[in-house]
Structures are given as structure tokens and as C-alpha cells.
Motif scaffolding. Structure first.
Motif, mmCIF file in Angstrom:
data_model
loop_
_atom_site.group_PDB
_atom_site.id
_atom_site.type_symbol
_atom_site.label_atom_id
_atom_site.label_comp_id
_atom_site.label_asym_id
_atom_site.label_seq_id
_atom_site.Cartn_x
_atom_site.Cartn_y
_atom_site.Cartn_z
ATOM 1 N N UNK A 3 28.566 -1.754 1.322
ATOM 2 C CA UNK A 3 28.031 -2.509 2.456
ATOM 3 C C UNK A 3 26.673 -3.107 2.118
ATOM 4 N N UNK A 4 25.828 -2.299 1.446
ATOM 5 C CA UNK A 4 24.507 -2.793 1.063
ATOM 6 C C UNK A 4 24.595 -3.948 0.091
ATOM 7 N N UNK A 5 25.552 -3.845 -0.828
ATOM 8 C CA UNK A 5 25.720 -4.905 -1.827
ATOM 9 C C UNK A 5 26.206 -6.197 -1.176
ATOM 10 N N UNK A 6 27.176 -6.059 -0.269
ATOM 11 C CA UNK A 6 27.682 -7.243 0.425
ATOM 12 C C UNK A 6 26.583 -7.893 1.259
ATOM 13 N N UNK A 7 25.780 -7.040 1.901
ATOM 14 C CA UNK A 7 24.683 -7.546 2.725
ATOM 15 C C UNK A 7 23.679 -8.308 1.860
ATOM 16 N N UNK A 8 23.337 -7.712 0.707
ATOM 17 C CA UNK A 8 22.368 -8.354 -0.190
ATOM 18 C C UNK A 8 22.910 -9.679 -0.720
ATOM 19 N N UNK A 9 24.191 -9.683 -1.090
ATOM 20 C CA UNK A 9 24.798 -10.912 -1.612
ATOM 21 C C UNK A 9 24.829 -12.002 -0.548
ATOM 22 N N UNK A 10 25.104 -11.595 0.694
ATOM 23 C CA UNK A 10 25.152 -12.567 1.779
ATOM 24 C C UNK A 10 23.772 -13.190 2.002
ATOM 25 N N UNK A 11 22.726 -12.322 1.999
ATOM 26 C CA UNK A 11 21.371 -12.832 2.206
ATOM 27 C C UNK A 11 20.941 -13.760 1.071
ATOM 28 N N UNK A 12 21.322 -13.403 -0.149
ATOM 29 C CA UNK A 12 20.937 -14.226 -1.297
ATOM 30 C C UNK A 12 21.557 -15.619 -1.229
ATOM 31 N N UNK A 13 22.712 -15.689 -0.588
ATOM 32 C CA UNK A 13 23.402 -16.979 -0.529
ATOM 33 C C UNK A 13 22.845 -17.897 0.561
ATOM 34 N N UNK A 14 21.971 -17.362 1.414
ATOM 35 C CA UNK A 14 21.434 -18.162 2.512
ATOM 36 C C UNK A 14 20.290 -19.053 2.033
ATOM 37 N N UNK A 15 20.102 -20.178 2.690
ATOM 38 C CA UNK A 15 18.960 -21.052 2.356
ATOM 39 C C UNK A 15 17.636 -20.351 2.662
ATOM 40 N N UNK A 16 16.599 -20.710 1.956
ATOM 41 C CA UNK A 16 15.288 -20.077 2.118
ATOM 42 C C UNK A 16 14.773 -20.132 3.557
ATOM 43 N N UNK A 17 14.903 -21.260 4.276
ATOM 44 C CA UNK A 17 14.414 -21.289 5.669
ATOM 45 C C UNK A 17 15.128 -20.277 6.571
ATOM 46 N N UNK A 18 16.434 -20.078 6.315
ATOM 47 C CA UNK A 18 17.195 -19.112 7.120
ATOM 48 C C UNK A 18 16.725 -17.689 6.812
ATOM 49 N N UNK A 19 16.483 -17.407 5.530
ATOM 50 C CA UNK A 19 15.974 -16.083 5.152
ATOM 51 C C UNK A 19 14.647 -15.800 5.858
ATOM 52 N N UNK A 20 13.817 -16.825 5.923
ATOM 53 C CA UNK A 20 12.503 -16.677 6.559
ATOM 54 C C UNK A 20 12.658 -16.351 8.044
ATOM 55 N N UNK A 21 13.616 -17.013 8.701
ATOM 56 C CA UNK A 21 13.849 -16.753 10.126
ATOM 57 C C UNK A 21 14.400 -15.348 10.352
ATOM 58 N N UNK A 22 15.240 -14.891 9.435
ATOM 59 C CA UNK A 22 15.789 -13.536 9.548
ATOM 60 C C UNK A 22 14.671 -12.499 9.447
ATOM 61 N N UNK A 23 13.712 -12.750 8.553
ATOM 62 C CA UNK A 23 12.560 -11.847 8.449
ATOM 63 C C UNK A 23 11.771 -11.814 9.756
ATOM 64 N N UNK A 24 11.651 -12.985 10.383
ATOM 65 C CA UNK A 24 10.937 -13.048 11.665
ATOM 66 C C UNK A 24 11.679 -12.240 12.732
ATOM 67 N N UNK A 25 13.023 -12.312 12.702
ATOM 68 C CA UNK A 25 13.820 -11.537 13.657
ATOM 69 C C UNK A 25 13.650 -10.041 13.423
ATOM 70 N N UNK A 26 13.606 -9.646 12.164
ATOM 71 C CA UNK A 26 13.419 -8.228 11.844
ATOM 72 C C UNK A 26 12.067 -7.733 12.349
ATOM 73 N N UNK A 27 11.065 -8.583 12.216
ATOM 74 C CA UNK A 27 9.733 -8.196 12.688
ATOM 75 C C UNK A 27 9.731 -8.038 14.206
#
Length: 261
Positions: free
Chosen positions: A45-69
């Protein structure tokens, strides 16, 4: 609880080996192996999650970090909520205490409730009233039954003080408690006359259970206690697993068993 780093690493290696086996056609029992190993499932599950995040565009990753915060902030707010709930429990426990104390005197036979205090219709009484109404409406004549002599056991029950075996009955009929009561516990629990709770407001948050016993042949303690300490703080390593206060420590008192018990 977070998995140990070494264990996760080992699990990840095993996942790769399983994938190779599956590709080569030898991993016929892959699913059953994964189900037997929760650490493997977590690694996948962790590997799939990491692979999914890596495939996302940088702006989307940034927004996900904001959601986590934001979620982290909400989690800490939730912890404050549970702290205030505990404070309310402490406050209202003081209001419950006089009622519990009176309950104890009735159970032990130290106080006999008057007619007004005992004026509370039971299900049996309601059924009896309904039955009498039906009999009246359909004009059924009552049949006088021959009463059998009252036995000594029935007389003793009628003359018993308080409510015999009250707490034993409670323990045996409440699901979560009945699972804990063993047959050899029952003679001891017959001597249990009261259960009290003392709330610990903070430092640490928690509560104390007091079990009050009548004199018995098993131990000399009149009160047995168990202290439960709780924490209401999200774990730094895994804050999103927070689900409210949890007991992290408990300690029982020493039981002074009598000889040969």
C-alpha cells in the motif's frame, strides 16, 4: 503503530521478489502470502501510494501537502475537543455521585426506599395491567389457582437485605464484562458491594476504578483499585491515526490474599 524501518525494508524486498515470481508464473499463492503478512500488505500500500504521488504534477503535490497541513491542524483541534469532553465528564460525575451513593445504600440494604422512591412501573406490571384490561373486556372469569406452600429458600429470598449478588449479576449480563468473568471469579464477585469511579482531570488524564468488597475468605482488602492513565495527543510519527483518548498505562493495587487462596 508505525512499522519498524528494517521490517519495512525487508517487506519491500519481499514484495519485489513476489512480483518477479508473479511475472515468471511461479507466484501462484501470492494473495494468500500477502494476507498472512500484514507488513507486506502495508508495504504494498505504501509503495502504491508513493508511486501515485510521484506521478502527480508538482502543483498538485504542493496542494496535497497543504491539505495534510490542514488535516494536522484539524487533528490537534480534535484532541482539544476530547480534552474538553473529559472535563465535562469530570464535572457531571460530581452530579452523579450522590445518586450512585444512594444506589449503593439500597443495594447493600442500608436504606429501604419509600413508596414514592419505588414508584416506577416495571414491564411486568405493565403486562399485568394490560392482561387485566383484556380480561375485563372479554369477560373472562379468573380461575383460582391452588397455591403451593412457600419454601424456606423463597422465604430467605423475600427477607434478603438489599439486592443480593447485584454486581455479580451486572458483570454476567453486560457483554463486555461477561467475557472477562470466569467461573472461579463468581464466589469472589458475590462479595462485591460497590464499584466507584474517580476521574483524573489532567496530568495525567485518566480514571481510577474502585471495587469495594464485604469481608470475605479470599483477601483482606476492603477496596481493590486500578488506575488507568490516558493520553490525548496525536503521535508525531503518525498523527493521522489519532482517534481520541487512549489508555496507555494501567496499574492495579496489591491484593492481600489470605492463606491457601
Amino acid at each position: 503503530m508505525a512499522a519498524e524501518p528494517e521490517r519495512v525494508g525487508d517487506a519491500s524486498d519481499e514484495v519485489e521478489e513476489m512480483e518477479d515470481e508473479e511475472e515468471s508464473g511461479t507466484g501462484t499463492d501470492l494473495k494468500s502470502q500477502i494476507l498472512r503478512r500484514p507488513d507486506l500488505l502495508a508495504a504494498i500500500q505504501g509503495r502504491l501510494h508513493a508511486e501515485m504521488l510521484q506521478s502527480l504534477p508538482a502543483p498538485v503535490k504542493r496542494r496535497i501537502k497543504a491539505l495534510k497541513k490542514l488535516q494536522l491542524e484539524a487533528t490537534h483541534t480534535e484532541a482539544k475537543f476530547y480534552e474538553e469532553v473529559h472535563e465535562l465528564e469530570c464535572k457531571y460525575h460530581l452530579l452523579y455521585t450522590p445518586l450512585y451513593e444512594k444506589r449503593s445504600t439500597i443495594i447493600q440494604g442500608l436504606y429501604e426506599p419509600n413508596d414514592e422512591e419505588a414508584d416506577f412501573p416495571s414491564d411486568d406490571e405493565k403486562e399485568e395491567e394490560l392482561s387485566n384490561e383484556i380480561k375485563t373486556k372479554v369477560k373472562i372469569e379468573d380461575v383460582t389457582e391452588t397455591k403451593e406452600p412457600v419454601t424456606d429458600e423463597e422465604k430467605n429470598k423475600a427477607n434478603a437485605n438489599g439486592i443480593p449478588d447485584f454486581w455479580l449479576t451486572i458483570f454476567k449480563n453486560v457483554g463486555i464484562l461477561s467475557e472477562m468473568v470466569q467461573e472461579h471469579d463468581e464466589p469472589i464477585l458475590k462479595h462485591l458491594i460497590d464499584v466507584k469511579v474517580i476521574f483524573l482531570k489532567s496530568n495525567p488524564m485518566g480514571f481510577v476504578l474502585e471495587f469495594h468488597f464485604s469481608p470475605n475468605e479470599y483477601f483482606s482488602n476492603s477496596v481493590l483499585t486500578k488506575v488507568y492513565e490516558m493520553k490525548c495527543v496525536p503521535e508525531e510519527s503518525d498523527p493521522f491515526s489519532f482517534e481520541g483518548p487512549e489508555i496507555y498505562k494501567c496499574k492495579g493495587c496489591t491484593i492481600d490474599w489470605k492463606k491457601n487462596k
